[in-house]
Design a protein around this motif. Sequence first.
Motif, short mmCIF file in Angstrom:
data_model
loop_
_atom_site.label_atom_id
_atom_site.label_comp_id
_atom_site.label_asym_id
_atom_site.label_seq_id
_atom_site.Cartn_x
_atom_site.Cartn_y
_atom_site.Cartn_z
N GLY A 55 0.77 -1.23 0.00
CA GLY A 55 0.00 0.00 0.00
C GLY A 55 0.80 1.28 0.00
O GLY A 55 0.21 2.37 -0.13
N THR A 57 2.81 4.34 -1.39
CA THR A 57 2.59 5.01 -2.66
C THR A 57 3.66 6.05 -2.96
O THR A 57 4.37 6.52 -2.05
CB THR A 57 1.22 5.73 -2.66
N SER A 70 -4.78 3.74 -5.34
CA SER A 70 -5.19 2.77 -4.32
C SER A 70 -5.35 1.41 -4.98
O SER A 70 -5.35 1.31 -6.21
CB SER A 70 -6.50 3.21 -3.65
#
Length: 121
Positions: A55, A57, A70
């Motif tokens: 997750g 980024t 996402s």
Amino acid sequence: QAQLVESGGGLVQAGGSLRLSCTASGSIFRINAVGWYRQAPGKQRELVAGIARGGSTNYADSVKGRFTVSRDNAKKTVYLQMNSLKPEDTAVYYCNADVVRIPTMPEYSYWGQGTQVTVSS
């Protein structure tokens, strides 16, 4: 084989929003890092946003604060929410995913076919 399909592109006025989706299908064990890239006419393809399997980024400076990446691992889908769009965001957007098809094999990189995003002024 594994396939990536992007969707959600279109024509939008400056200041508007779009949400792109990148869905993987086929023989897939795990999807690792995924990146969204774009290529405008006459320009090189550039990384817009990336997301690791866990997750984390990263974003290009030009889209920070406007775009959000996402993922839904269960759906094998990665999203790119694009807000406050500008004419300079006009490009073909591609997703790229590092896919492990068989647990004992290394990951391979796959590209989608791209989806056009056009932002009018």
